[in-house]
Write an enzyme that holds these catalytic residues in place. Sequence first.
Site, mmCIF file in Angstrom:
data_model
loop_
_atom_site.group_PDB
_atom_site.id
_atom_site.type_symbol
_atom_site.label_atom_id
_atom_site.label_comp_id
_atom_site.label_asym_id
_atom_site.label_seq_id
_atom_site.Cartn_x
_atom_site.Cartn_y
_atom_site.Cartn_z
ATOM 1 N N LYS A 114 -27.572 -36.062 -10.183
ATOM 2 C CA LYS A 114 -26.338 -35.316 -10.457
ATOM 3 C C LYS A 114 -25.719 -35.841 -11.751
ATOM 4 O O LYS A 114 -25.794 -37.036 -12.022
ATOM 5 C CB LYS A 114 -25.324 -35.544 -9.318
ATOM 6 C CG LYS A 114 -25.654 -34.840 -8.017
ATOM 7 C CD LYS A 114 -24.586 -35.140 -6.976
ATOM 8 C CE LYS A 114 -24.942 -34.566 -5.621
ATOM 9 N NZ LYS A 114 -24.996 -33.103 -5.592
ATOM 10 N N ARG B 43 -30.476 -30.509 3.802
ATOM 11 C CA ARG B 43 -31.234 -29.616 4.688
ATOM 12 C C ARG B 43 -32.518 -30.290 5.171
ATOM 13 O O ARG B 43 -33.023 -29.971 6.241
ATOM 14 C CB ARG B 43 -31.521 -28.288 3.964
ATOM 15 C CG ARG B 43 -32.407 -28.412 2.769
ATOM 16 C CD ARG B 43 -32.315 -27.213 1.850
ATOM 17 N NE ARG B 43 -31.096 -27.236 1.041
ATOM 18 C CZ ARG B 43 -30.769 -26.312 0.154
ATOM 19 N NH1 ARG B 43 -31.556 -25.277 -0.047
ATOM 20 N NH2 ARG B 43 -29.661 -26.395 -0.552
ATOM 21 N N GLU C 23 -31.144 -32.467 -0.376
ATOM 22 C CA GLU C 23 -31.635 -33.435 0.616
ATOM 23 C C GLU C 23 -31.046 -33.212 2.003
ATOM 24 O O GLU C 23 -31.661 -33.563 3.007
ATOM 25 C CB GLU C 23 -31.358 -34.873 0.137
ATOM 26 C CG GLU C 23 -29.949 -35.408 0.425
ATOM 27 C CD GLU C 23 -28.820 -34.643 -0.254
ATOM 28 O OE1 GLU C 23 -29.095 -33.951 -1.253
ATOM 29 O OE2 GLU C 23 -27.667 -34.720 0.211
HETATM 30 N N1 BES Z 1 -24.080 -32.913 -1.137
HETATM 31 C C1 BES Z 1 -24.396 -31.830 -1.990
HETATM 32 C C2 BES Z 1 -23.460 -30.628 -1.824
HETATM 33 C C3 BES Z 1 -22.019 -30.839 -2.242
HETATM 34 C C4 BES Z 1 -21.552 -30.344 -3.438
HETATM 35 C C5 BES Z 1 -21.126 -31.437 -1.370
HETATM 36 C C6 BES Z 1 -20.224 -30.505 -3.780
HETATM 37 C C7 BES Z 1 -19.805 -31.608 -1.720
HETATM 38 C C8 BES Z 1 -19.350 -31.137 -2.907
HETATM 39 C C9 BES Z 1 -25.822 -31.330 -1.712
HETATM 40 O O1 BES Z 1 -26.706 -32.296 -1.280
HETATM 41 C C10 BES Z 1 -26.360 -30.777 -2.999
HETATM 42 O O2 BES Z 1 -26.450 -31.505 -3.927
HETATM 43 N N2 BES Z 1 -26.693 -29.472 -3.000
HETATM 44 C C11 BES Z 1 -27.218 -28.834 -4.145
HETATM 45 C C12 BES Z 1 -28.379 -27.960 -3.704
HETATM 46 C C13 BES Z 1 -29.181 -27.384 -4.841
HETATM 47 C C14 BES Z 1 -29.951 -28.472 -5.542
HETATM 48 C C15 BES Z 1 -30.127 -26.355 -4.283
HETATM 49 C C16 BES Z 1 -26.128 -27.965 -4.757
HETATM 50 O O3 BES Z 1 -25.376 -27.331 -4.029
HETATM 51 O O4 BES Z 1 -26.011 -27.964 -5.981
HETATM 52 ZN ZN ZN Z 2 -25.855 -33.940 -0.251
HETATM 53 ZN ZN ZN Z 3 -27.678 -33.370 -2.823
#
Ligand code: BES
Ligand code: ZN
Ligand code: ZN
Length: 472
Positions: free
Chosen positions: A252, A326, A324
């Site tokens: 990230k 899911r 991760e």
């Molecule tokens: N933990 C994150 C989702 C998240 C985003 C939680 C903002 C709280 C605030 C999750 O693991 C994630 O990173 N999801 C990605 C999925 C994508 C790579 C398909 C996302 O939503 O960008």
């Molecule tokens: Zn996450």
């Molecule tokens: Zn994530």
Amino acid sequence: MIEFVWGKILGVQVIFTDADYPFADSKYAQVKEYFTGEYLETFFLPGDEGALFVGTGTEDLTDIHILKELMAKACKQLKKLKQYKFTMILDRIMEKNDVSVLTACTEGICLGLYDMPTYKSGQKEEAWQVSILGIPGKELERAKQGVTEGAILTEAVTFAREMVNRPGNKLRPMDFAEEIRHLMEDTKIEGEILLKEDLEKLGMGALLGVGGSSEYPPCMMVLRYRGNPAVKDVTGLVGKGITYDTGGYCLKPGESMNGMQGDMGGAAAVAGALYALARRKERVNVTAVLPLCENRISAGSLVPGDVLHTYSGTSVEVGNTDAEGRLILADAVAYAVRKEKVTRVLDIATLTGAVVGMFGNTIAGVLCDDMQMWDAFREASTKAGEKYWLLPFGKEHEKMLESQIADLKNIGGKFCGTITAGLFIRHFAEGTPWIHVDIAGTAWVKTPVYEYQNAGATGAGVETIYYWLKTS
Ligand code: BES
Ligand code: ZN
Ligand code: ZN
């Protein structure tokens, strides 16, 4: 410490009213000049006749969220004024409601007075005394029960908040499991913690795949509460427990990592709700399955293109290491269904950025394949004062998860991120009635949206799950 007292005036009187208060006929005649009764407006009159006026405006006083907010606003104001003894005059609120709203009122009071623990030195706790006035005498017993329920729900929400707020380096997967075990100690909840070796024996390739990214190993907590042994129905509650999400090799950006110590908000919500159900001795059967791990960078981390073999036997191509949640939920949901034989399953997770884009910090997204279940869940959410929205899905979305080299892929392309994430998990429910709750937007707020919130964790999901199980 908050002590509740009944039927006598103590310290500042807190009066909830709109502009309609009979000021002219009261000892508060002068207040009319300063106070218009708008929603959440406050006016403090010091002295022997000390009173705090809190405006109710034109809001609906039967709405649980409004009641909680009014109570919390009053308490936050009293805290600023250092008035540690006060009397809540509830007659105007009781004109419109049954005493059962005292549960929500108590939560508003307790959450309004609560200070999040910090790592600053010298934090001290005040001793509060709250008197409640305006309850009809014959309802007093029920009112007291409502306050007890409210206090337990506050404990449950506060536990979830404290876990979500705790920095990643102070809450590793095993620390979190230990905190949950400690919380459940004096309840009738039983269970076990599956360690890495156990997960290996069980073939939990998805949880091990993500958890292999850290020197702090993954684990899975299984908790069972049987409040109604006469019936066979068992609800499975599965919560995402990523104690820190860096994104892994699909790292990230720094800005997006803020708050990722809260990526275990789903597991925290399940633990809180289960605790409240057990403390209240509700006649329900629940098995909670909580996969706990970190998502980091190391030699053992996943990389895009890797293939995992999940507990259910389904193979998964890793398209993105940041998807991760899911993956670990896939193993946990399959375990709940196959091993624990739950008869319906709810999963809850801070799962997608897409749901934050859709609904911001106030509404969580839901997918569900059983409309009776959704109706009951929505009904429960109004009792809790939380907001949820049901999203559509179809075969088109399932197609988006197809992989060339495995049974499924953990990402579905650019669009419909919340829907495809949910459908990925649904695959592992294997036909068991399923409801999926994405709280990525509601579990954590940078600045509080409502008066009963603090900056940081909100405890999203705890109360709706509690009321859902209690009533359906
Ligand atoms: N933990 C994150 C989702 C998240 C985003 C939680 C903002 C709280 C605030 C999750 O693991 C994630 O990173 N999801 C990605 C999925 C994508 C790579 C398909 C996302 O939503 O960008
Ligand atoms: Zn996450
Ligand atoms: Zn994530």
